[in-house]
Write an enzyme that holds these catalytic residues in place. Structure first.
Site, PDB file in Angstrom:
ATOM      1  N   ASN A  11       0.873  -1.175   0.000  1.00 50.89           N
ATOM      2  CA  ASN A  11       0.000   0.000   0.000  1.00 50.89           C
ATOM      3  C   ASN A  11       0.909   1.224   0.000  1.00 50.89           C
ATOM      4  OD1 ASN A  11      -1.756   2.082   0.498  1.00 50.89           O
ATOM      5  ND2 ASN A  11      -2.357   1.394   2.557  1.00 50.89           N
ATOM      6  N   LYS A  13       0.130   4.227  -0.213  1.00 51.25           N
ATOM      7  CA  LYS A  13      -0.482   5.421   0.409  1.00 51.25           C
ATOM      8  C   LYS A  13      -0.241   6.647  -0.495  1.00 51.25           C
ATOM      9  CE  LYS A  13      -0.105   3.155   4.847  1.00 51.25           C
ATOM     10  NZ  LYS A  13       0.052   3.249   6.305  1.00 51.25           N
ATOM     11  N   HIS A 101      -9.442   1.289   5.030  1.00 49.57           N
ATOM     12  CA  HIS A 101      -8.155   1.450   5.719  1.00 49.57           C
ATOM     13  C   HIS A 101      -8.355   2.375   6.921  1.00 49.57           C
ATOM     14  CE1 HIS A 101      -4.022   2.472   6.598  1.00 49.57           C
ATOM     15  NE2 HIS A 101      -3.679   1.404   5.923  1.00 49.57           N
ATOM     16  N   GLU A 103      -6.687   4.700   8.032  1.00 44.20           N
ATOM     17  CA  GLU A 103      -6.437   6.124   7.757  1.00 44.20           C
ATOM     18  C   GLU A 103      -7.653   6.775   7.123  1.00 44.20           C
ATOM     19  OE1 GLU A 103      -2.777   5.447   5.648  1.00 44.20           O
ATOM     20  OE2 GLU A 103      -1.835   4.844   7.529  1.00 44.20           O
ATOM     21  N   GLU A 173      -5.103  -4.837  10.641  1.00 46.13           N
ATOM     22  CA  GLU A 173      -4.068  -3.826  10.845  1.00 46.13           C
ATOM     23  C   GLU A 173      -4.338  -3.073  12.149  1.00 46.13           C
ATOM     24  OE1 GLU A 173      -2.153  -2.637   6.845  1.00 46.13           O
ATOM     25  OE2 GLU A 173      -3.855  -1.337   7.157  1.00 46.13           O
ATOM     26  N   GLY A 179       2.912   2.238  10.871  1.00 46.80           N
ATOM     27  CA  GLY A 179       3.894   3.316  10.723  1.00 46.80           C
ATOM     28  C   GLY A 179       4.648   3.638  12.004  1.00 46.80           C
ATOM     29  N   SER A 218       3.773  -2.166  10.323  1.00 43.26           N
ATOM     30  CA  SER A 218       5.222  -2.260  10.509  1.00 43.26           C
ATOM     31  C   SER A 218       5.800  -3.604  10.066  1.00 43.26           C
ATOM     32  CB  SER A 218       5.601  -1.950  11.963  1.00 43.26           C
ATOM     33  OG  SER A 218       5.237  -0.605  12.285  1.00 43.26           O
TER      34      SER A 218
HETATM   35  P1  13P Z   1       3.247   0.372   7.700  1.00 42.97           P
HETATM   36  O1  13P Z   1       3.743  -0.899   7.062  1.00 42.97           O
HETATM   37  O2  13P Z   1       3.964   1.594   7.201  1.00 42.97           O
HETATM   38  O3  13P Z   1       3.164   0.270   9.175  1.00 42.97           O
HETATM   39  O4  13P Z   1       1.726   0.569   7.180  1.00 42.97           O
HETATM   40  C1  13P Z   1       0.836  -0.481   7.280  1.00 42.97           C
HETATM   41  C2  13P Z   1      -0.379  -0.121   6.516  1.00 42.97           C
HETATM   42  O5  13P Z   1      -1.133   0.745   6.915  1.00 42.97           O
HETATM   43  C3  13P Z   1      -0.638  -0.828   5.256  1.00 42.97           C
HETATM   44  O6  13P Z   1      -1.915  -0.569   4.792  1.00 42.97           O
END
Ligand code: 13P
Length: 256
Positions: A11, A13, A101, A103, A173, A179, A218
């Site tokens: 992803n 982002k 997601h 976010e 997740e 992150g 992560s």
């Molecule tokens: P990270 O791997 O940067 O922690 O992000 C995970 C994520 O949100 C994937 O959709």
């Protein structure tokens, strides 16, 4: 039990212009051999503005990486400034669409009902949703993880028929792991993924055994192996580490 082919998805982002995206997908493919794609299905989810360019590279060079999108809107067309329809994605040969997601839930107020409508729209257009679920740190510390994630799963799949369920992917997740460099322990991640599958089994019976449940948060080359060794983790949804072709290729080839 059904064989589930692992699915490793990047992803991206809100990263990369379309010019950068072309380079990243090419570099990623140079680091992967044909055999690597037999072990795991590989997906990249660039921003909307890079989908067309990445699609062109994947098809021209016959790279067996699947194209994914990060979001979709459930209406078919109309006055929805800034939104993207499922048909627009389908025509770009998008195979997977991330829905819900954390976010999007956090920053854009998406509810379980929105996620449900998006998942159904994706399925209607013969693409596969990657339905994201996961708890906050406060919920984990309060012992609410299973209840909360279970209710997100039921909300997302409300009215999704069994005939379509098998091609849905769920990504667990935990928000506190995204992150932050702090991944869930393999045991904790596996226990929630197993709980997700038992929710799916209650909804879909044996079909749940075909459904892939990914872990995200992560994921790095250094922890993918132990995560993938767990019985109920069928892949990873990778954020930061998917931006680096070397790291992402090492994640895809986790079993070496
Ligand atoms: P990270 O791997 O940067 O922690 O992000 C995970 C994520 O949100 C994937 O959709």
């Amino acid at each position: 039990m059904a064989e589930r082919k692992p699915i490793i998805a990047g992803n991206w982002k809100m990263h990369f212009t379309h010019l950068e995206a072309i380079q990243v997908v090419q570099k990623t493919s140079y680091r992967l051999s044909e055999k690597d794609y037999e072990n795991a299905e590989v997906v990249v989810c660039p921003p909307f503005t890079s989908l067309r360019s990445v699609q062109t590279v994947l098809e021209a060079d016959e790279i067996p990486i699947q194209l994914g999108a990060q979001n979709v809107y459930w209406e078919t067309k109309g006055a929805y400034t800034g939104e993207i329809s499922a048909e627009m994605l389908q025509k770009l040969n998008v195979r997977y669409v991330i829905v819900g997601h954390s976010e999007r839930r956090q920053h854009f107020g998406e509810s379980d009902e929105d996620v449900n409508k998006k998942a159904k729209t994706v399925l209607r257009h013969e693409m596969n949703p990657i339905v994201c679920v996961g708890e906050t740190l406060e919920q984990r510390e309060a012992g609410e993880t299973h209840d909360f994630v279970g209710s997100q799963v039921r909300g997302a799949f409300d009215g999704v028929p069994r005939t379509n369920a098998g091609r849905c992917v769920v990504a667990y997740e935990p928000i506190w792991a995204i992150g932050t460099g702090r991944n869930a322990t393999p045991d904790d991640a596996n226990s929630v993924c197993a709980m997700i599958r038992s929710e799916l089994r209650a909804l879909y019976g044996d079909t749940a055994d075909e459904m892939r449940v990914q872990y995200g948060g992560s994921v790095k080359p250094g922890n993918i192996h132990e995560l993938m060794a767990m019985s109920d983790i069928d892949g990873a949804l990778v954020g930061g580490a998917s931006l680096d072709p070397d790291d992402f290729a090492r994640i895809v080839t986790y079993d070496r």
